[in-house]
Motif scaffolding. Sequence first.
Motif, PDB file in Angstrom:
ATOM      1  N   GLN A 236      36.515  48.734  47.338  1.00 59.26           N
ATOM      2  CA  GLN A 236      37.484  47.992  46.684  1.00 59.26           C
ATOM      3  C   GLN A 236      36.724  48.534  45.102  1.00 59.26           C
ATOM      4  O   GLN A 236      37.229  48.202  44.136  1.00 59.26           O
ATOM      5  N   ASP A 237      35.631  49.833  45.492  1.00 58.64           N
ATOM      6  CA  ASP A 237      35.744  50.409  43.782  1.00 58.64           C
ATOM      7  C   ASP A 237      34.597  49.578  42.967  1.00 58.64           C
ATOM      8  O   ASP A 237      34.548  49.882  41.767  1.00 58.64           O
ATOM      9  N   GLY A 238      33.809  48.731  43.824  1.00 57.99           N
ATOM     10  CA  GLY A 238      32.733  47.710  43.250  1.00 57.99           C
ATOM     11  C   GLY A 238      33.504  46.476  42.995  1.00 57.99           C
ATOM     12  O   GLY A 238      33.176  45.363  42.060  1.00 57.99           O
ATOM     13  N   LEU A 239      35.146  46.423  41.804  1.00 56.63           N
ATOM     14  CA  LEU A 239      36.119  45.222  42.092  1.00 56.63           C
ATOM     15  C   LEU A 239      35.457  44.218  42.727  1.00 56.63           C
ATOM     16  O   LEU A 239      35.365  43.926  43.647  1.00 56.63           O
ATOM     17  N   TYR A 240      35.832  42.767  42.114  1.00 55.68           N
ATOM     18  CA  TYR A 240      35.525  41.571  42.615  1.00 55.68           C
ATOM     19  C   TYR A 240      35.879  40.770  41.636  1.00 55.68           C
ATOM     20  O   TYR A 240      36.675  40.917  40.284  1.00 55.68           O
ATOM     21  N   THR A 241      36.422  39.460  42.115  1.00 60.60           N
ATOM     22  CA  THR A 241      37.129  38.355  41.462  1.00 60.60           C
ATOM     23  C   THR A 241      35.822  37.261  41.242  1.00 60.60           C
ATOM     24  O   THR A 241      35.193  36.906  42.210  1.00 60.60           O
ATOM     25  N   LEU A 242      35.605  36.962  40.513  1.00 64.51           N
ATOM     26  CA  LEU A 242      35.330  35.673  39.802  1.00 64.51           C
ATOM     27  C   LEU A 242      36.049  34.819  39.788  1.00 64.51           C
ATOM     28  O   LEU A 242      36.707  34.170  38.485  1.00 64.51           O
ATOM     29  N   THR A 243      35.954  33.576  40.249  1.00 61.84           N
ATOM     30  CA  THR A 243      36.716  31.463  39.988  1.00 61.84           C
ATOM     31  C   THR A 243      36.184  30.750  40.075  1.00 61.84           C
ATOM     32  O   THR A 243      35.527  30.817  40.292  1.00 61.84           O
ATOM     33  N   GLU A 244      36.349  29.820  38.657  1.00 60.86           N
ATOM     34  CA  GLU A 244      35.908  29.086  38.049  1.00 60.86           C
ATOM     35  C   GLU A 244      36.106  27.857  38.704  1.00 60.86           C
ATOM     36  O   GLU A 244      37.452  27.943  38.372  1.00 60.86           O
TER      37      GLU A 244
ATOM     38  N   ARG B 250      43.824  41.932  49.484  1.00 63.35           N
ATOM     39  CA  ARG B 250      43.095  40.748  49.470  1.00 63.35           C
ATOM     40  C   ARG B 250      41.366  40.986  49.327  1.00 63.35           C
ATOM     41  O   ARG B 250      41.030  41.863  48.827  1.00 63.35           O
ATOM     42  N   ASP B 251      40.750  40.436  48.531  1.00 66.31           N
ATOM     43  CA  ASP B 251      38.757  40.438  47.895  1.00 66.31           C
ATOM     44  C   ASP B 251      38.148  40.277  48.490  1.00 66.31           C
ATOM     45  O   ASP B 251      37.633  38.864  49.019  1.00 66.31           O
ATOM     46  N   GLU B 252      37.589  40.913  49.287  1.00 63.71           N
ATOM     47  CA  GLU B 252      36.447  40.416  50.511  1.00 63.71           C
ATOM     48  C   GLU B 252      35.275  40.361  49.605  1.00 63.71           C
ATOM     49  O   GLU B 252      34.086  39.747  50.699  1.00 63.71           O
ATOM     50  N   GLY B 253      35.017  41.061  48.582  1.00 62.91           N
ATOM     51  CA  GLY B 253      34.072  40.203  47.522  1.00 62.91           C
ATOM     52  C   GLY B 253      34.479  39.040  46.285  1.00 62.91           C
ATOM     53  O   GLY B 253      33.280  38.974  45.512  1.00 62.91           O
ATOM     54  N   ALA B 254      35.335  38.525  47.230  1.00 61.41           N
ATOM     55  CA  ALA B 254      34.946  37.314  45.782  1.00 61.41           C
ATOM     56  C   ALA B 254      33.808  36.287  45.191  1.00 61.41           C
ATOM     57  O   ALA B 254      33.548  35.713  46.858  1.00 61.41           O
ATOM     58  N   ILE B 255      34.142  35.655  44.267  1.00 70.02           N
ATOM     59  CA  ILE B 255      32.966  35.125  44.560  1.00 70.02           C
ATOM     60  C   ILE B 255      33.585  33.731  43.593  1.00 70.02           C
ATOM     61  O   ILE B 255      34.345  33.695  43.079  1.00 70.02           O
ATOM     62  N   PHE B 256      33.081  32.098  43.685  1.00 73.27           N
ATOM     63  CA  PHE B 256      33.700  30.612  43.330  1.00 73.27           C
ATOM     64  C   PHE B 256      33.167  30.324  43.175  1.00 73.27           C
ATOM     65  O   PHE B 256      31.036  30.610  43.845  1.00 73.27           O
TER      66      PHE B 256
END
Length: 455
Positions: free
Chosen positions: A76-84, A235-241
């Motif tokens: 993912q080129d280091g990209l990920y999402t952060l969901t608060e 799809r974000d396999e590195g997603a953080i919540f």
Amino acid sequence: MRLSATSLEQVPPGIARYSYHRAAQDIGIVHFGLGAFHRAHQAWYTDLCMDSGERGWAISGVSLRSPTVAEQLNPQDGLYTLTERSGGESTTRVIGAVREVLVATEERETIIARLGSPGVSVVSFTVTEKGYARRTGGSLDLAAAEASFYPLLTDGLRLRRERDLPGLTLLSCDNLPANGRELERLFGEWLTERAPDLAAWVAAECAFPSTMVDRIVPATTPSDIDALENLLGVRDEGAIFTERFSQWVIEDRFAGPRPRWERHGAQLVRDVAPYETAKLRMLNGAHSALAYCGLELGHEFVHQAIGDPMLRGLIERLMRQEAATSLAPAAGQDLEAYADALLARFADPALNHRLIQIAMDGSQKVPQRWLETLAYHQRYGEPCPALIEAIVAWLRHVRGDRRPVDDPMAAQLAALWATEGSSGIAAALFGPQGLFSHVWRADEASLARLTRRLG
């Protein structure tokens, strides 16, 4: 389709994202232990710094053993999402701060080269308590240290010295009391044994600030990722919540340049200790008590455990009457308000923070979360019934006959249970010659109460 630099245009415009040109950002930080917490906390602060115009703070993440995070983020080129998440609401942001993830077992020379790069000035750590390779008494376990960050850091710093580059800020972000001083002490022990020629240079050129970090980051589940894919279109396999709340208190003690994290909510202070001690004893201590007591009662999540009236009373006493009264707050630090805020955070059902996640590695956490508080009150002859109940639940947990125990001392604790039984396990751990007696040597009344509750 996976989230990446090329697929980012598929993400709906309503999703927040970084605005800086990533390719123009040099790597300025090497981070050991690129797990969920770092991505929700230090990487998030750093992303905000670069988004506001700072340059040269891209992160090179290092996984010491598992390739899992590299497999999540590198495609993912280091990209990920952060969901608060808070209550029934959530907001998502694409984070661009992580440039790469390197796996120590496969890319040793690349990691050393990163540490020896002129553009790097900060090395940070979230390797968990066990990553520091401390023996029970606190000294460095050299054999365990060989498999941690110590050899890589040593070779990287030696390369810097050979190149006549300045030292680094070595920034521990783990839940250890005086974590900067502890890292400095343990690394000093390592250098004395393995690289004595480098010890004086490190002492003169490097800085070891202490920090306090706070953000609740539950483990991401497959259903979380599936639901997010429907929102993002990729799809974000590195997603953080995580929760909306975040706190970072940093000792103002650096060896060189650093991001201006304080512009985005971090606090730079002269003394971190009051904030750190309150967090360890009140938040972390309560979390561990909820984990072991809650699991015993059949709960799965933190919000379920704190919603149990019996446990709520136990946790209130632990935080307000036992933990909070064992420390001296900083000026303006309101511990009653802090306890109120913690209880509200624990009760938020949006996080789904699993108790079994908190229960991991208890032997590495119990000393600073519980035993130091018990030792303080014992000096004044003051009982701590809530902490005693928490220890009873932990002891039952590590016996290992109810569920698997994820702890580096699991085999040793199970063996003690087998030989000592319920009548002797408390003394074997907390008695005059007990395994943890260097932190808390229980008096006869406490040992009797523990033994009675275990019987």
